[in-house]
Design a protein around this motif. Structure first.
Motif, PDB file in Angstrom:
ATOM      1  N   VAL A 169       7.140 -17.537 -11.288  1.00 53.70           N
ATOM      2  CA  VAL A 169       6.047 -17.095 -10.415  1.00 53.70           C
ATOM      3  C   VAL A 169       6.578 -16.598  -9.070  1.00 53.70           C
ATOM      4  N   ILE A 170       7.478 -17.376  -8.470  1.00 53.21           N
ATOM      5  CA  ILE A 170       7.994 -16.992  -7.155  1.00 53.21           C
ATOM      6  C   ILE A 170       8.778 -15.690  -7.228  1.00 53.21           C
ATOM      7  N   MET A 171       9.606 -15.539  -8.234  1.00 52.37           N
ATOM      8  CA  MET A 171      10.431 -14.329  -8.341  1.00 52.37           C
ATOM      9  C   MET A 171       9.602 -13.095  -8.697  1.00 52.37           C
ATOM     10  N   ARG A 172       8.542 -13.277  -9.467  1.00 50.86           N
ATOM     11  CA  ARG A 172       7.691 -12.113  -9.762  1.00 50.86           C
ATOM     12  C   ARG A 172       6.966 -11.662  -8.508  1.00 50.86           C
ATOM     13  N   ILE A 173       6.538 -12.603  -7.674  1.00 57.44           N
ATOM     14  CA  ILE A 173       5.925 -12.222  -6.401  1.00 57.44           C
ATOM     15  C   ILE A 173       6.943 -11.499  -5.522  1.00 57.44           C
ATOM     16  N   ALA A 174       8.179 -12.010  -5.517  1.00 61.52           N
ATOM     17  CA  ALA A 174       9.230 -11.352  -4.735  1.00 61.52           C
ATOM     18  C   ALA A 174       9.514  -9.946  -5.268  1.00 61.52           C
ATOM     19  N   ASP A 175       9.494  -9.775  -6.591  1.00 58.33           N
ATOM     20  CA  ASP A 175       9.722  -8.447  -7.170  1.00 58.33           C
ATOM     21  C   ASP A 175       8.631  -7.468  -6.753  1.00 58.33           C
ATOM     22  N   VAL A 176       7.395  -7.949  -6.731  1.00 62.52           N
ATOM     23  CA  VAL A 176       6.291  -7.088  -6.302  1.00 62.52           C
ATOM     24  C   VAL A 176       6.486  -6.675  -4.844  1.00 62.52           C
ATOM     25  N   MET A 177       6.892  -7.626  -4.007  1.00 64.15           N
ATOM     26  CA  MET A 177       7.113  -7.306  -2.603  1.00 64.15           C
ATOM     27  C   MET A 177       8.261  -6.317  -2.430  1.00 64.15           C
ATOM     28  N   LEU A 178       9.313  -6.480  -3.229  1.00 61.73           N
ATOM     29  CA  LEU A 178      10.455  -5.573  -3.127  1.00 61.73           C
ATOM     30  C   LEU A 178      10.142  -4.184  -3.660  1.00 61.73           C
ATOM     31  N   SER A 179       9.182  -4.091  -4.578  1.00 63.66           N
ATOM     32  CA  SER A 179       8.839  -2.785  -5.152  1.00 63.66           C
ATOM     33  C   SER A 179       8.058  -1.906  -4.186  1.00 63.66           C
ATOM     34  N   ILE A 180       7.498  -2.505  -3.140  1.00 58.01           N
ATOM     35  CA  ILE A 180       6.731  -1.761  -2.140  1.00 58.01           C
ATOM     36  C   ILE A 180       7.623  -1.502  -0.934  1.00 58.01           C
ATOM     37  N   PRO A 181       7.778  -0.263  -0.485  1.00 57.55           N
ATOM     38  CA  PRO A 181       8.563  -0.006   0.730  1.00 57.55           C
ATOM     39  C   PRO A 181       8.050  -0.828   1.904  1.00 57.55           C
ATOM     40  N   SER A 182       8.973  -1.442   2.633  1.00 55.82           N
ATOM     41  CA  SER A 182       8.595  -2.367   3.701  1.00 55.82           C
ATOM     42  C   SER A 182       7.751  -1.691   4.780  1.00 55.82           C
ATOM     43  N   LEU A 183       8.115  -0.460   5.147  1.00 56.39           N
ATOM     44  CA  LEU A 183       7.349   0.229   6.181  1.00 56.39           C
ATOM     45  C   LEU A 183       5.946   0.564   5.696  1.00 56.39           C
ATOM     46  N   LEU A 184       5.832   0.962   4.426  1.00 52.87           N
ATOM     47  CA  LEU A 184       4.511   1.252   3.861  1.00 52.87           C
ATOM     48  C   LEU A 184       3.658  -0.007   3.796  1.00 52.87           C
ATOM     49  N   LEU A 185       4.256  -1.132   3.412  1.00 56.24           N
ATOM     50  CA  LEU A 185       3.515  -2.389   3.371  1.00 56.24           C
ATOM     51  C   LEU A 185       3.057  -2.799   4.761  1.00 56.24           C
ATOM     52  N   ALA A 186       3.930  -2.627   5.760  1.00 56.38           N
ATOM     53  CA  ALA A 186       3.544  -2.949   7.133  1.00 56.38           C
ATOM     54  C   ALA A 186       2.402  -2.057   7.603  1.00 56.38           C
ATOM     55  N   MET A 187       2.430  -0.775   7.221  1.00 56.60           N
ATOM     56  CA  MET A 187       1.342   0.131   7.588  1.00 56.60           C
ATOM     57  C   MET A 187       0.031  -0.301   6.956  1.00 56.60           C
ATOM     58  N   VAL A 188       0.073  -0.725   5.697  1.00 56.93           N
ATOM     59  CA  VAL A 188      -1.148  -1.179   5.014  1.00 56.93           C
ATOM     60  C   VAL A 188      -1.711  -2.415   5.699  1.00 56.93           C
ATOM     61  N   VAL A 189      -0.829  -3.346   6.060  1.00 55.87           N
ATOM     62  CA  VAL A 189      -1.281  -4.567   6.738  1.00 55.87           C
ATOM     63  C   VAL A 189      -1.895  -4.233   8.086  1.00 55.87           C
ATOM     64  N   MET A 190      -1.268  -3.323   8.822  1.00 56.31           N
ATOM     65  CA  MET A 190      -1.784  -2.955  10.139  1.00 56.31           C
ATOM     66  C   MET A 190      -3.126  -2.252  10.031  1.00 56.31           C
ATOM     67  N   TYR A 191      -3.272  -1.369   9.034  1.00 60.97           N
ATOM     68  CA  TYR A 191      -4.558  -0.691   8.858  1.00 60.97           C
ATOM     69  C   TYR A 191      -5.641  -1.672   8.417  1.00 60.97           C
ATOM     70  N   THR A 192      -5.253  -2.693   7.636  1.00 61.72           N
ATOM     71  CA  THR A 192      -6.234  -3.651   7.128  1.00 61.72           C
ATOM     72  C   THR A 192      -6.665  -4.640   8.202  1.00 61.72           C
ATOM     73  N   LEU A 193      -5.703  -5.206   8.918  1.00 57.43           N
ATOM     74  CA  LEU A 193      -5.992  -6.239   9.917  1.00 57.43           C
ATOM     75  C   LEU A 193      -6.360  -5.672  11.273  1.00 57.43           C
ATOM     76  N   GLY A 194      -5.958  -4.427  11.534  1.00 60.83           N
ATOM     77  CA  GLY A 194      -6.223  -3.832  12.833  1.00 60.83           C
ATOM     78  C   GLY A 194      -4.957  -3.778  13.670  1.00 60.83           C
ATOM     79  N   THR A 195      -4.989  -2.921  14.666  1.00 63.95           N
ATOM     80  CA  THR A 195      -3.825  -2.713  15.522  1.00 63.95           C
ATOM     81  C   THR A 195      -3.818  -3.732  16.651  1.00 63.95           C
ATOM     82  N   SER A 196      -2.834  -4.624  16.608  1.00 62.62           N
ATOM     83  CA  SER A 196      -2.620  -5.603  17.670  1.00 62.62           C
ATOM     84  C   SER A 196      -1.209  -6.142  17.541  1.00 62.62           C
TER      85      SER A 196
END
Length: 301
Positions: free
Chosen positions: A134-161
């Motif tokens: 379970v832990i490694m599959r979650i890690a694989d999913v996180m690694l499959s998403i570009p870090s900058l793109l994931l950060a952009m999605v989080v920022m757009y979802t939670l708001g800019t702060s």
């Protein structure tokens, strides 16, 4: 021999071992300073930048948002060491105040992701089975998403702060740490000294923290020194795109974004923060290489 005497002997042995490990690390750091001058210089540069960031209100000749309209877009001079921006704000002062946020965003999310990755990797590697899967599959999913793109999605979802920026960058670096710690845990947990500790009834938590985790420290140091400049670059990219740090706060990425429209007429507005980012990124990488050379036994051999 009483049980209290045995406990005292065990406590004394652990204390001597801890002192020996501390002295060994100190000797290795001295060795790094003697043999790898580039790493030593990088450590000094990082220390100077951190001190300048901490004492920015004392060093800065002007306030973070102090504007002098008659000095708009002035070039570097004795009055303004790095010139002024379109609002007449001293660029050197803004660089000092911006370093506080840029360095903090580089170090704190890296520490948070390091702690999460170590906990996940140790748990997955030591227990194995479904927990590992379970832990490694979650890690694989996180690694499959570009870090900058994931950060952009989080920022757009939670708001800019600023808080959301810390959260976004903390979520992007733990997966690589978890994979490294898991691979080392799988090899170390079958060692004879771990089997001996397990046979005498040492708890699982103590085996993971006292016997397995110390052997992962060299790799964790290298990963941390790579994650810090990566986080700084990610923050700079997000602020440059307008979804990171917002005014009136200052960061190196935001200063680059504000100065890009004057790139061909007043290039110092972009060049100064870009050079600062480059120096910090190179310093952390050189320091990480030097620490790896003296702490990793495979590199020593």
């Amino acid at each position: 021999m009483s049980s209290q005497d045995m406990k005292d002997i065990k406590l004394n042995d652990e204390l001597q071992l801890e002192i020996g490990e501390r002295d060994g690390i100190r000797d290795k750091l001295k060795k790094m300073c003697r043999q790898n001058h580039l790493a030593a210089i990088s450590a000094i540069v990082i220390l100077i930048i951190i001190l300048m960031a901490v004492f920015a209100p004392v060093i800065a000749p002007y306030g973070e948002t102090e504007a002098i309209l008659i000095d708009r877009l002035q070039g570097p001079s004795m009055k303004h060491l790095l010139g002024t921006d379109e609002l007449g704000r001293d660029l050197f002062s803004r660089m000092l105040y911006g370093s506080r946020l840029s360095i903090a965003i580089g170090i704190l999310p890296s520490l948070i992701s390091l702690v999460i990755g170590v906990a996940a990797g140790l748990t997955a590697g030591y227990f194995g089975g479904k927990i590992d899967y379970v832990i490694m599959r979650i890690a694989d999913v996180m690694l499959s998403i570009p870090s900058l793109l994931l950060a952009m999605v989080v920022m757009y979802t939670l708001g800019t702060s600023t808080v959301n920026l810390f959260v976004a960058l903390s979520m992007t670096g733990w997966s690589s740490v978890a994979r490294v710690v898991r691979s080392q845990t799988l090899s170390i947990k079958e060692s004879e000294y771990v089997e001996a500790a397990r046979s005498i009834g040492v708890s699982r938590f103590k085996i993971m923290t006292r016997h397995i985790l110390p052997n992962c420290i060299p790799s964790l140091i290298v990963l941390f020194t790579l994650n810090v400049p990566s986080a700084i670059l990610s923050e700079s990219s997000l602020s440059f795109l307008g979804i990171g740090v917002r005014v009136p706060q200052a960061s190196w990425g935001l200063i680059v974004n504000q100065g890009r429209q004057f790139l061909f007429t007043q290039p110092w507005l972009c060049m100064a923060p870009c050079v600062a980012i480059m120096i910090v990124v190179l310093a952390f990488n050189f320091l990480g290489d030097g620490l790896r050379d003296v702490l990793d036994p495979y590199m020593q051999r």
